[in-house]
Scaffold this active site. Structure first.
Site, PDB file in Angstrom:
ATOM      1  N   GLU A 139      41.741   5.669 -11.513  1.00 31.56           N
ATOM      2  CA  GLU A 139      42.785   4.650 -11.327  1.00 31.56           C
ATOM      3  C   GLU A 139      42.368   3.665 -10.237  1.00 31.56           C
ATOM      4  O   GLU A 139      43.163   2.867  -9.762  1.00 31.56           O
ATOM      5  CB  GLU A 139      44.108   5.308 -10.952  1.00 31.56           C
ATOM      6  CG  GLU A 139      44.611   6.255 -12.022  1.00 31.56           C
ATOM      7  CD  GLU A 139      45.997   6.774 -11.722  1.00 31.56           C
ATOM      8  OE1 GLU A 139      46.958   6.023 -11.917  1.00 31.56           O
ATOM      9  OE2 GLU A 139      46.103   7.918 -11.276  1.00 31.56           O
ATOM     10  N   ARG A 141      38.540   1.661  -8.368  1.00 28.61           N
ATOM     11  CA  ARG A 141      37.373   0.883  -8.785  1.00 28.61           C
ATOM     12  C   ARG A 141      36.070   1.655  -8.572  1.00 28.61           C
ATOM     13  O   ARG A 141      35.774   2.121  -7.469  1.00 28.61           O
ATOM     14  CB  ARG A 141      37.343  -0.426  -8.005  1.00 28.61           C
ATOM     15  CG  ARG A 141      38.595  -1.259  -8.256  1.00 28.61           C
ATOM     16  CD  ARG A 141      38.505  -2.623  -7.636  1.00 28.61           C
ATOM     17  NE  ARG A 141      38.429  -2.607  -6.185  1.00 28.61           N
ATOM     18  CZ  ARG A 141      39.453  -2.422  -5.379  1.00 28.61           C
ATOM     19  NH1 ARG A 141      40.657  -2.212  -5.874  1.00 28.61           N
ATOM     20  NH2 ARG A 141      39.302  -2.442  -4.073  1.00 28.61           N
ATOM     21  N   SER A 159      39.003   2.214  -3.702  1.00 31.51           N
ATOM     22  CA  SER A 159      37.784   1.413  -3.774  1.00 31.51           C
ATOM     23  C   SER A 159      36.557   2.241  -3.413  1.00 31.51           C
ATOM     24  O   SER A 159      36.586   3.028  -2.467  1.00 31.51           O
ATOM     25  CB  SER A 159      37.957   0.239  -2.799  1.00 31.51           C
ATOM     26  OG  SER A 159      36.728  -0.225  -2.323  1.00 31.51           O
ATOM     27  N   GLU A 197      42.471  10.724   2.402  1.00 35.09           N
ATOM     28  CA  GLU A 197      43.915  10.478   2.416  1.00 35.09           C
ATOM     29  C   GLU A 197      44.242   9.107   1.833  1.00 35.09           C
ATOM     30  O   GLU A 197      43.489   8.146   2.023  1.00 35.09           O
ATOM     31  CB  GLU A 197      44.411  10.533   3.873  1.00 35.09           C
ATOM     32  CG  GLU A 197      45.903  10.347   4.003  1.00 35.09           C
ATOM     33  CD  GLU A 197      46.338  10.263   5.469  1.00 35.09           C
ATOM     34  OE1 GLU A 197      47.430  10.762   5.771  1.00 35.09           O
ATOM     35  OE2 GLU A 197      45.591   9.717   6.291  1.00 35.09           O
ATOM     36  N   GLY A 205      30.358   2.993   9.409  1.00 33.19           N
ATOM     37  CA  GLY A 205      30.407   2.963  10.882  1.00 33.19           C
ATOM     38  C   GLY A 205      31.705   3.483  11.471  1.00 33.19           C
ATOM     39  O   GLY A 205      31.850   3.531  12.706  1.00 33.19           O
ATOM     40  N   ARG A 235      41.446  12.007   7.048  1.00 35.16           N
ATOM     41  CA  ARG A 235      42.795  11.444   7.150  1.00 35.16           C
ATOM     42  C   ARG A 235      42.882  10.582   8.400  1.00 35.16           C
ATOM     43  O   ARG A 235      42.071  10.734   9.325  1.00 35.16           O
ATOM     44  CB  ARG A 235      43.842  12.563   7.201  1.00 35.16           C
ATOM     45  CG  ARG A 235      43.771  13.375   8.478  1.00 35.16           C
ATOM     46  CD  ARG A 235      44.811  14.484   8.511  1.00 35.16           C
ATOM     47  NE  ARG A 235      44.861  15.069   9.844  1.00 35.16           N
ATOM     48  CZ  ARG A 235      45.494  16.183  10.148  1.00 35.16           C
ATOM     49  NH1 ARG A 235      46.115  16.860   9.203  1.00 35.16           N
ATOM     50  NH2 ARG A 235      45.514  16.629  11.388  1.00 35.16           N
ATOM     51  N   ARG A 236      43.862   9.660   8.392  1.00 30.58           N
ATOM     52  CA  ARG A 236      44.121   8.896   9.613  1.00 30.58           C
ATOM     53  C   ARG A 236      45.329   9.528  10.281  1.00 30.58           C
ATOM     54  O   ARG A 236      46.402   9.589   9.683  1.00 30.58           O
ATOM     55  CB  ARG A 236      44.394   7.419   9.305  1.00 30.58           C
ATOM     56  CG  ARG A 236      44.570   6.593  10.598  1.00 30.58           C
ATOM     57  CD  ARG A 236      44.801   5.130  10.319  1.00 30.58           C
ATOM     58  NE  ARG A 236      43.665   4.465   9.708  1.00 30.58           N
ATOM     59  CZ  ARG A 236      42.578   4.049  10.364  1.00 30.58           C
ATOM     60  NH1 ARG A 236      42.478   4.247  11.673  1.00 30.58           N
ATOM     61  NH2 ARG A 236      41.607   3.447   9.722  1.00 30.58           N
ATOM     62  N   ASN A 237      45.117  10.011  11.489  1.00 31.56           N
ATOM     63  CA  ASN A 237      46.213  10.669  12.195  1.00 31.56           C
ATOM     64  C   ASN A 237      47.375   9.691  12.333  1.00 31.56           C
ATOM     65  O   ASN A 237      47.232   8.615  12.914  1.00 31.56           O
ATOM     66  CB  ASN A 237      45.725  11.134  13.572  1.00 31.56           C
ATOM     67  CG  ASN A 237      46.758  11.994  14.257  1.00 31.56           C
ATOM     68  OD1 ASN A 237      47.898  11.556  14.448  1.00 31.56           O
ATOM     69  ND2 ASN A 237      46.380  13.204  14.610  1.00 31.56           N
ATOM     70  N   SER A 238      48.513  10.089  11.785  1.00 34.32           N
ATOM     71  CA  SER A 238      49.633   9.152  11.713  1.00 34.32           C
ATOM     72  C   SER A 238      50.334   8.969  13.047  1.00 34.32           C
ATOM     73  O   SER A 238      51.171   8.079  13.176  1.00 34.32           O
ATOM     74  CB  SER A 238      50.623   9.634  10.649  1.00 34.32           C
ATOM     75  OG  SER A 238      51.034  10.958  10.946  1.00 34.32           O
TER      76      SER A 238
END
Ligand SMILES: CC(C)(COP(=O)(O)OP(=O)(O)OC[C@H]1O[C@@H](n2cnc3c(N)ncnc32)[C@H](O)[C@@H]1OP(=O)(O)O)[C@@H](O)C(=O)NCCC(=O)NCCS
Length: 262
Positions: A139, A141, A159, A197, A205, A235-238
């Site tokens: 779903e 690219r 992406s 995530e 980088g 993941r990006r720590n929220s």
């Protein structure tokens, strides 16, 4: 069966870079017929050997003849559908590989390698010299050069970074049983059983904090050092915005119901 067109016979005895239109098209067909996999055939400089064409419901038309043909069709009370203007045709106008589902055919170029059991939803896209090894849900690219392993899921709008423009030079691949979440992206290769995530774009980088089982910091590294490694969750720590990486405890399984109609 008789034909009004001359046939063109093309034989490739060596795998040199394509320099003529028939050579280029033949190589793209070999990929889409799954006779060679991405990177197994020399496509260097392929853009230079292909003209930009209007791919229409009346077949391919040179751009300088298009307006005349459109008028001609209108005079005949017909509608000429210009599907795309591109160097590459839509794959399914020439090759429909077995066992695939493609919701929006214009988003898969000739030269894509679409593995048996792949589903490509409307947001999905597969470029030439790229594709899926087997059952996958696409779903997002799949950029030129990217190959996706069996059982992986590329979420909506995600992406994979290509190497054709923008300076990226790392050839990306995605291992087996990976999940790239919706609107996420990767500029490094993923090994098997990795998850990214939703919404997180990892470039080569990107500074990544490695965490242990108890979420304690182990060290800070650049994502390129994790290129191709297996079993990772990104993941990006929220709460603090840090990009984190830890062992992936829950590798994905593709939804059976979504694949049962291939
Ligand atoms: C990254 C992801 C896989 C994590 O999912 P998960 O493994 O089920 O993890 P959970 O949501 O159960 O979270 C586990 C723990 O990590 C925490 N956590 C999860 N994401 C976090 C984040 N970004 N920052 C900080 N903590 C996070 C949770 O709060 C939870 O904490 P707890 O143990 O104290 O309860 C999921 O959030 C995700 O992005 N999935 C992608 C889905 C998708 O896009 N699919 C494609 C659809 S088209």
């Amino acid at each position: 069966m008789s034909s009004k067109r001359d046939a063109v016979l093309t034989l490739l005895t060596t795998d040199d870079k394509p320099t003529t239109v028939p050579e280029a098209y033949l190589k793209l067909h070999l990929l889409s017929h799954r006779l060679v996999k991405p990177h197994e055939i020399n496509l260097e400089g392929i853009f230079a050997s292909l003209p930009n064409i209007a791919w229409t419901s009346d077949g391919p038309i040179d751009l300088d003849e298009l307006s005349e043909k459109q008028l001609e069709a209108r005079r005949e009370g017909r509608w000429l559908n210009v599907k795309c203007i591109d160097k590459f045709p839509v794959m399914t106008d020439y090759v429909v590989p077995s066992g695939v589902r493609i919701a929006h055919t214009a988003r898969v170029r000739l030269g894509a390698y679409v593995g048996e059991g792949t589903t490509i939803m409307h947001e999905g896209f597969i470029n030439f010299n790229a594709g899926t090894a087997g059952t996958s849900m696409i779903e997002g690219r799949v950029s030129a050069g990217v190959f996706v392993g069996e059982g992986s899921d590329l979420g909506g709008g995600c992406s994979t970074m290509g190497t054709l423009s923008g300076g990226g030079n790392v050839v990306i691949s995605v291992g087996k049983q990976c999940l790239i979440g919706a609107n996420a992206g990767i500029g490094i290769a993923l090994g098997d059983n990795c998850t990214v995530e939703a919404g997180l774009y990892i470039t080569a980088g990107t500074k990544v904090t490695l965490l242990d089982e108890n979420n304690n910091t182990v060290k800070l590294i650049k994502a390129r050092e994790l290129n191709g490694q297996t079993g990772l969750l990104f993941r990006r720590n929220s709460t603090n915005g840090t990009v984190e990486c830890k062992s992936n405890r829950s590798a994905i399984e593709l939804n059976e119901a979504l694949h049962s109609h291939n």
